[in-house]
Design an enzyme around this catalytic site. Sequence first.
Site: not given
Length: 435
Positions: A406, A410
């Site tokens: 992450h 995204d």
Amino acid sequence: METIAPEVPTQIAATVDLVVPVLGESVTEATVGKWFKQPGDAVETDEPVLELETEKVSLEVNAPSTGTLSEIVAAEGAEVTVGALLGRLAAGAGAVVAPAPIAAPNVSVTVAPSQKSEVPLSPAVRRVVEENDLDPSKITGTGKNGRITKEDALAAAASGTAHRDDPVMTQAPATPAPAAAPPPAPQQESAPAPAAAPQLDDPREERVRMTRLRKMVATRLKAAQNTAAMLTTWNEIDMTEAIALRNRYKDIFEKKHDIKLGFMSIFIKAVCVALKEWPAVNAEIRGDDIVYKNFYDISVAVGSPQGLVVPVIRDADTLNFDEIEKTIKDFGLRARGGTLKVEEMQGGTFTISNGGIFGSLLSAPILNPPQSGILGMHKMQMRPMVMADGSIEARPMMYIALSYDHRIIDGREAVSFLVRVKECIEDPNRIMLIA
């Protein structure tokens, strides 16, 4: 009295060293797994003599010439580095191992312990010996070829019978004085016993040394959890069209290419389509930079007797379905045979893991660093699905999972990537039109 050794035969063979070969990029250490030959055994040029275990693969060390194995320097279980001496060959078809000097009776008592103490110890055994100040020559080995195991060393430490303080070294005049020493001695030497006892195995257990490959897999997977901001998103695929495509062309495909058409090649092509659309999933963090890779080297997780290995299909987006299937089959066969090369498992940009072949219905795969994404495939299962017109049909469904870093990917990118894979599998014509 000086001991005179018997004359050695005049035929002396040239000695050739067996050393640890270059193991591959970033791999500098290995563990001696198994010796296929023992001192005195004849060997042929290029014949495997021993096996080394690295953090990525197991590899064989072959004889550089014909001759006889004259000496083993690094015993099984020893940790070695590139260039380290493993053993020696007496080169030549007629090579013989020179007989060891025969000690005279009056010195035989001192020769045996000296020879035994020179037997290489594994790191685990050496640690127990050093921590408990043991004399290896006083420990009876129960391992292969009389090697001392960790259990032998622990048992010797607990019994207090193999410490280095040899009473023979005591001067004669001082002999009467230590006569009263035996009572306190057991009290002092019994101190390490409680600490060592819990380490002894239950007789119903079996202790097997962890391979270097298994240790490295554990280290890398734990590092991925500790370093990456790992998150997983799931989706499900209706495999109806993929199955229909396979059934429609499997006979023609196998007849033409001499290989079966599987689902993995379809998934790999679908992944390449999605990676081109969402490049962050194909990228990696390098220092403070994000490195985007405009090539698609797909790592395929393969189980082997030595552990999980992840060979790489280079430029998968440029390969035909038959080329991908043949590469996967070759990787699988060589993974089980332990003959994959180190360079074949380096440099992948994205990984696919198919737990479905083992029956897994749903899982969250762990990243394969430094990659930022891994796709998990799972078992196909007939499930009732509500169709667009409201009807209910039994459909072959598969859950898929994308674990991603992450820090650079995204949620929108991750979900969109997985949706694109789903669309390509549910309508395989997309692969042909978009790829």
